[in-house]
Write an enzyme that holds these catalytic residues in place. Structure first.
Site, short mmCIF file in Angstrom:
data_model
loop_
_atom_site.label_atom_id
_atom_site.label_comp_id
_atom_site.label_asym_id
_atom_site.label_seq_id
_atom_site.Cartn_x
_atom_site.Cartn_y
_atom_site.Cartn_z
N LYS A 191 -10.17 5.00 15.42
CA LYS A 191 -10.01 3.54 15.54
C LYS A 191 -8.83 3.08 14.69
O LYS A 191 -8.91 3.04 13.46
CB LYS A 191 -11.26 2.80 15.07
N GLY A 244 -8.00 2.49 4.11
CA GLY A 244 -8.03 1.03 4.15
C GLY A 244 -8.30 0.49 2.76
O GLY A 244 -8.04 1.16 1.75
N VAL A 248 -13.59 -2.44 1.92
CA VAL A 248 -14.21 -1.89 3.14
C VAL A 248 -14.59 -0.42 2.93
O VAL A 248 -15.61 0.04 3.45
CB VAL A 248 -13.29 -2.08 4.37
N GLY A 249 -13.80 0.28 2.13
CA GLY A 249 -14.13 1.68 1.82
C GLY A 249 -15.51 1.80 1.18
O GLY A 249 -16.30 2.69 1.53
N GLU A 266 -9.19 7.01 1.51
CA GLU A 266 -7.85 6.72 0.96
C GLU A 266 -7.77 5.21 0.83
O GLU A 266 -7.67 4.50 1.85
CB GLU A 266 -6.76 7.23 1.91
N CYS A 300 -0.03 1.04 -0.03
CA CYS A 300 -0.99 1.46 -1.04
C CYS A 300 -0.29 2.02 -2.27
O CYS A 300 -0.75 1.88 -3.39
CB CYS A 300 -1.92 2.52 -0.45
N GLU A 398 -4.85 -5.78 -6.10
CA GLU A 398 -3.83 -5.33 -5.14
C GLU A 398 -3.33 -6.55 -4.36
O GLU A 398 -4.06 -7.12 -3.56
CB GLU A 398 -4.46 -4.31 -4.18
#
Ligand code: NAD
Length: 503
Positions: A191, A244, A248-249, A266, A300, A398
């Site tokens: 996805k 991501g 959400v990770g 990651e 990132c 971030e």
């Protein structure tokens, strides 16, 4: 006051948007309920693509296809040499469509075209590297367990892998995962981000053309909640490979934990570039600008915290500011552009909010800080913020935009303290002519990658991943294929069994 950016409309704007169907079991299909997602170019404002929008029913169909391909199909059973041949063919085909794929990524993400070409070229190299690992993957034998025992440790493909990717490097990131999963003999449901799915669909076509059997790779466009979440919780999925945000990770890991799936994560970064007085300051200044503003800071690995020795801060920053003024911001499709459009107006507003908040927290905007006026599209001026302290949000969170926060230090201990004072641990850079200084920083920084007198280089041979909340596991490197395997221990006994348990 800068003149407004003049963004030219590309030829694609006059054409009908390209349509992409889902790839399930080797067939291109629409969503059952007929829904679609439209993606506008953030740099030009016209609709680039429509994708069929998957939901839970399509996740079910895709996982079942991948499971069938794994359980009964040829892919996990064929010789590694045959799998490698298909991956190499795919690499060639990607290379042959490099310009088309780069243009799609540039149009959908807003990144500069010259940079996108570099990413697709890098992806070709990664597919080739993964093919080489398919052929060297092997287990272990133990012939030292006594004359009657031979221990054999097999590396078997783990099964169906769900691969979920973000929008900032659409083709490159799927290429850091999928070829390694395939090299191991896994099957996959992929996805991409709902904002940048087109190039992943092109990859699907390429894989079919390269000879990948039906069902081995299935591609779904859709939202995280509708598609990503069931791809993680599905009982027939054995592993989740996610790139991501850390937010959400964490949700993904919590869901995967319900069925104890293996996860590879990651995630985000808040990386420090540390500059000492004895560094090659010209090179360091150029790298500081590159680290801060590459991919509009939507990266990132962005070197978003510039940590400079107090003694050189004024002179060094005036060099950085002068270089920043020369960074060309504008049309993603212009070969000269270094900073393209921001991914969305919501994201631009979020980044601008960080800049505004930093100013109220006591730091000052040293350069940039404004949304750039343009005839179309959303662009932010590369921004440098001085007087940042470790407690400020802009130093800890971030930001994911072209914003460089400057902090200063007087001792190596303080530099390391600042670099490590974040929940993230993805990467860092150090600039100094002293091997002692470089080694002290490289050993002392808690991050998965440290660049010494360079910044943000990457090679398929070198593992990549994060410490702390930047992730779990490593991608790339010689063990990348092993990550998609299970170990099976087989104990071969020969002759009469000795040492009966009963009797
Ligand atoms: P994101 O976390 O919002 O989305 C990533 C992917 O997860 C998308 O495909 C999204 O649709 C999907 N998703 C969203 N909700 C989900 C859910 N509930 N379950 C399953 N999947 C879901 O991230 P983003 O905004 O697309 O990308 C930016 C982030 O990615 C940044 O934090 C950046 O640092 C990180 N990133 C990390 C690396 C790395 O290698 N460490 C590389 C690139 C980007």
């Amino acid at each position: 006051m800068n003149a407004p950016l003049k963004i030219a409309m590309p030829a694609e704007a006059a054409e009908a948007p390209k349509g992409y169907k889902l790839l399930i079991d080797g067939k291109h299909v629409d969503a059952r309920d007929g829904r679609t997602i439209a993606r506008n170019s953030p740099g030009h404002g016209f609709t680039v693509s429509h994708y069929a929008q998957a939901g839970e029913a399509e996740v079910e169909a895709a996982v079942l296809a991948a499971h069938r391909a794994f359980e009964t199909g040829p892919w996990p059973r064929m010789k590694a040499a045959e799998r490698a041949a298909i991956l190499l063919k795919a690499a060639d085909l990607i290379g042959g469509r490099l310009e088309e794929i780069a243009r799609l990524d540039a149009l959908e993400s807003g990144k500069p075209i010259a940079q996108a070409r570099g990413e697709i070229g890098g992806a070709v190299d990664i597919w080739r590297y993964a093919a080489s690992l398919a052929r060297t993957l092997h287990g272990e034998t133990y012939a030292n367990l006594g004359d009657a025992m031979l221990g054999v440790v097999l590396r078997e493909p783990i099964g169906v892998v769900s691969i979920i990717t973000p929008w900032n490097f659409p083709f490159l990131i799927v290429s850091q995962k999928l070829p390694f999963a395939l090299a191991a003999g896994c099957t996959a449901v992929v996805k991409p981000s709902e904002m940048t799915s087109a190039s992943t669909f092109v990859l699907g076509d390429i894989l079919m053309q390269a000879g990948l059997p039906a069902g081995v790779v299935n591609i779904l466009a859709g939202l995280g909640t509708d598609v990503g979440a069931p791809m993680v919780s599905h009982p027939l999925v054995e592993m989740v490979s996610f790139t991501g945000s850390t937010r959400v990770g964490k949700m993904t890991m919590a869901s995967a934990a319900q069925s104890l799936k293996k996860v590879s994560m990651e995630l985000g970064g808040k990386n420090g570039q540390i500059v000492f007085q004895d560094a090659d300051l010209e090179a360091a200044a150029d790298a500081a600008v590159f680290g801060g503003f590459f991919n509009a800071g939507e990266c990132c690995n962005a070197g978003s915290r510039l940590i400079v020795h107090e003694a050189i801060a004024d002179d060094f920053l005036s060099t950085v500011k002068a270089l920043t003024a020369r960074v060309t911001v504008g049309d993603p499709l212009d070969d000269q552009t270094k900073v393209g459009a921001m991914i969305s107006s919501d994201h631009l507003a979020k980044v601008a909010g960080y800049v505004a908040a930093a100013a109220t927290e006591g730091s000052s905007i040293y350069s940039g800080g404004k949304q750039l006026a343009s005839n179309i599209g959303q662009y932010l001026d590369p921004t440098i913020i001085r007087g940042v302290t470790e407690d400020m949000a802009i130093a800890r969170e971030e930001v994911f935009g072209p914003v460089l926060s400057v902090l200063t230090f007087e001792s190596i201990e303080k530099a390391l303290h600042i670099a490590n004072n974040t929940p993230y641990g993805l990467s860092a850079g150090v600039w100094s002519a002293s091997i002692d200084t470089c080694m002290s920083v490289a050993r002392g920084v808690r991050s998965g990658t440290v660049w010494v007198n360079t910044f943000m280089e990457g090679y398929p041979e070198l593992p990549f991943g994060g410490y702390k909340q930047s992730g779990l596991g490593r991608e790339l490197g010689k063990r990348a294929v092993e990550d998609y395997t299970e170990e099976k221990t087989i104990q071969f006994h020969r002759g009469q069994r000795t040492g009966w348990w009963v009797g």
